[in-house]
Write an enzyme that holds these catalytic residues in place. Structure first.
Site, PDB file in Angstrom:
ATOM      1  N   ASP A 136     -12.429 -15.345  19.084  1.00  0.00           N
ATOM      2  CA  ASP A 136     -12.463 -14.763  20.427  1.00  0.00           C
ATOM      3  C   ASP A 136     -12.829 -15.788  21.499  1.00  0.00           C
ATOM      4  OD1 ASP A 136     -11.886 -12.314  19.192  1.00  0.00           O
ATOM      5  OD2 ASP A 136     -14.008 -11.973  18.805  1.00  0.00           O
ATOM      6  N   GLY A 179      -7.449 -10.413  17.443  1.00  0.00           N
ATOM      7  CA  GLY A 179      -7.214  -9.655  18.665  1.00  0.00           C
ATOM      8  C   GLY A 179      -7.210 -10.634  19.815  1.00  0.00           C
ATOM      9  N   GLN A 234      -8.543 -16.203  14.116  1.00  0.00           N
ATOM     10  CA  GLN A 234      -9.938 -16.482  13.746  1.00  0.00           C
ATOM     11  C   GLN A 234     -10.346 -17.888  14.212  1.00  0.00           C
ATOM     12  OE1 GLN A 234      -7.728 -15.065  11.073  1.00  0.00           O
ATOM     13  NE2 GLN A 234      -8.200 -13.341  12.344  1.00  0.00           N
TER      14      GLN A 234
END
Ligand code: GDP
Ligand code: IMO
Ligand code: MG
Length: 430
Positions: A13, A40, A223
Site C-alpha cells: 500500500d 488493492g 504486495q
C-alpha cells in the site's frame, strides 16, 4: 528500451498503483508478476477513483497492454467482475493478456484460507482470505490448476480430482467442513472458459518479442518487500515473491533484460494483518496519519496499522531489490505536523543495528532509534517542482535519500495523477 521493475519497499500500500499510472503513457506493457486479488491499488484520475485488485494498474492507460504473468494466482470470478466494472466505466480492457501458466484460485482454496486462519486463532497471519496461500501451496505441491488446464476438460477433471482427494480429507477431518464436489468445481471453472479464451497467451514469448522490438515494459509487484515469502517478515508474509527477483520468475523476463528497479516508499509506514512492526504508533499521531492518509485497506477495508518512516527497512529494500530509483509517496500527509521522527537504526538488547536483524526474534524486539526533523506546516499538494517545496520538506527528502542507497526520483504530494514531482526520469529519458 528499458524494462523496469516496480516494487513496494515496505509492507504494501505504498502507492504502487499510482506510480504505475503516472508512468502509464510512456509504457507499452505492464506486467503483474505475483500475488492475486489480495492486492488493492487505488488510482485517482481526474478526481475519479479506481480500485484494482487483480488487473495490473496499467489497464487504465489507453496505450498499454496489461499482462497477468505466470506468477499470478487468478480468481476468475474476480477477474470478470473487475473487467465488467471497468468496461462499465468506459475503460477498454480488450488488450489484456493472461499467461496460460498462471494458476487459478479454486473455491476450495478460498475456503481453506479462511478456515485455516480461524483455526490458528491468535497465531493467525491476518490474510486477506482470498485463497492466495493455499493456491501457491498447491502450485509448489504440484497439485495446482493452471489457466491452460481449463481448455482440456478431461485434464481439468483429473487435476481437480487429485487435489480434492487430499483437500476434502483436510476440510472434513481437521476443519469439520463439508468437502467440495469435483463436478461442482469443474463446472464452475468451465463456465469461464469461453470468456477467458481470447485473453490467454504465451505471455513470456510475447514479452520477449516486445522487448526485442524496443517496447517499454514495466513489471508491477503486488504486495511488497517485507511481505515477500523469502525476504519478508516470515511467517507474517504473503505466499509469493514480491521483490524484484520475483519479476523474472513470475513473468519469464530474464534478469539480464532488466534495466531499472523502482521501489515505492511511503513517507511513513503502514501494515495490514499481523506481525512485527518496530515503528508502529499507538498514539494520536498514528490516528492522525490514518485519517489524513485514508489508511484503510482497499481490499478488506481494515484500518491499516501506522508507524513512522523506517530507514532500516528502506535500506533493506534497496539492497534486496537492487533499487535504482525510489518513488516517495504521501509526503503531503505530513503537512500538519510540527516535527517528524524518522527511524535510522534499531537497538536490540543494548546493541545498535543499522541493518535489518537477520534473526526474527531480534526484529520482534527491535526498538527504533529516531532522528527528528522539523515539519513544514503548510499545504504542499500544489507543488510540482522540487524547488517549490518548503525548505523543510526538501531537507526531509534529502535526509532520507542520503540514507537509503538510491536517489528519490519521484515525490508524491497528493492522490491524483497530477500531484507529483518528478526529479529524475526513471525511464532513462523515454
Ligand atoms: P498500492 O497497493 O501500493 O497500489 O497502494 P494503495 O492504492 O493500496 O494505497 C495507496 C493510497 O495512497 C491510495 O489511496 C492512493 O490514492 C494514495 N496515494 C498515492 N500516492 C499518494 C501521495 O503522494 N499523496 C497522497 N495523499 N496519497 C497518495
Ligand atoms: P498491495 O499490492 C498490504 C498482507 C495481508 C496479510 C499477509 C498475507 O495492495 O500492496 P495473503 O492474503 O496475501 O495471504 O495475506 O499479507 N497483504 C497485504 N498487505 N498490501 C497488500 O497488497 C497485501 N496483500 C497481502 O494483510 O498480512
Ligand atoms: Mg494496496
Amino acid at each position: 528500451m528499458p524494462v523496469i521493475v516496480l516494487v513496494g519497499a515496505q509492507w504494501g500500500d505504498e502507492g504502487k498503483g499510482k506510480a504505475t499510472d503516472l508512468l502509464g503513457d510512456r509504457l507499452d506493457y505492464v506486467v503483474k508478476f505475483n500475488g492475486g486479488n489480495n492486492a488493492g491499488h487505488t488510482v485517482v484520475i481526474d478526481g475519479e477513483k479506481y480500485a484494482l485488485h487483480l488487473l495490473p494498474s496499467g489497464i487504465l492507460s489507453p496505450g498499454v497492454v496489461p499482462v497477468i504473468g505466470n506468477g499470478v494466482v487468478v480468481d476468475l470470478n474476480v477477474l470478470f467482475q473487475e473487467i465488467d466494472g471497468l468496461e462499465a466505466r468506459g475503460i477498454d480492457t480488450s488488450r489484456l493478456r493472461i499467461s496460460a501458466n498462471a494458476h487459478v484460485i479454486a473455491s476450495y482454496n478460498r475456503t481453506l484460507d479462511k478456515v485455516t486462519e480461524r483455526f490458528l486463532g491468535s497465531r493467525r497471519i491476518g490474510t486477506t482470505g482470498r485463497g492466495i496461500g493455499p493456491t501457491y501451496a498447491d502450485k509448489m505441491n504440484r497439485v495446482g490448476i493452471r489457466v491452460q488446464d481449463l481448455f482440456d476438460e478431461s485434464i481439468l477433471r483429473q487435476k481437480v480430482t487429485a487435489a480434492l482427494g487430499f483437500k476434502n480429507q483436510v476440510l472434513s477431518k481437521i476443519y469439520n467442513r463439508t468437502g467440495a464436489k469435483v463436478d461442482d468445481v469443474v463446472q464452475e471453472l468451465l463456465s469461464y472458459v469461453e470468456r477467458l479464451r481470447p485473453y490467454v497467451a504465451d505471455t513470456a514469448l510475447e514479452l520477449s518479442q516486445a522487448i526485442d522490438g524496443g517496447k517499454v515494459v514495466l513489471c508491477e509487484a503486488g504486495q511488497a518487500t517485507l511481505l515477500d515469502v523469502d525476504h519478508g517478515t516470515y511467517p507474517f508474509v504473503t505466499s509469493s515473491n514480491a521483490t524484484s527477483g520475483g519479476a523474472c520468475t513470475g513473468s519469464g523476463i530474464p534478469p539480464t533484460r532488466i534495466d531499472r528497479v523502482v521501489a515505492v516508499l511511503k513517507a511513513f509506514t503502514t501494515r495490514v494483518g499481523e506481525g512485527p512492526f518496530p515503528t508502529e504508533l499507538h498514539d494520536k499521531f498514528g490516528d492522525y496519519l490514518r485519517e489524513v492518509g485514508h489508511e484503510y485497506g482497499t481490499t478488506t477495508g481494515r484500518p491499516r496499522r501506522i508507524g513512522w518512516l523506517d530507514l532500516v527497512i528502506g535500506r533493506y529494500a534497496q539492497r534486496i531489490n537492487g533499487v535504482t530509483d525510489f518513488a516517495m509517496t504521501k509526503l503531503d500527509n505530513y503537512d500538519g505536523l510540527d516535527e517528524i521522527p524518522v527511524c535510522v537504526a534499531y537497538e536490540v538488547n543494548g546493541v545498535r543495528h543499522d541493518e535489518m536483524p537477520v534473526n526474527q526474534t531480534d526484529f520482534h524486539h527491535a526498538v527504533p532509534i529516531f532522528e527528528t526533523l522539523p515539519g513544514w506546516k503548510q499545504d504542499i499538494s500544489g507543488c510540482r517542482k522540487f524547488e517549490d517545496l518548503p525548505q523543510e520538506a526538501q531537507d526531509f527528502v534529502e535526509f532520507v535519500e542520503a540514507r537509503i542507497g538510491a536517489r528519490i526520483s519521484i515525490v508524491g504530494v497528493g492522490p491524483g495523477r497530477e500531484a507529483v514531482i518528478e526529479r529524475h526520469s526513471v525511464l532513462g529519458g523515454v
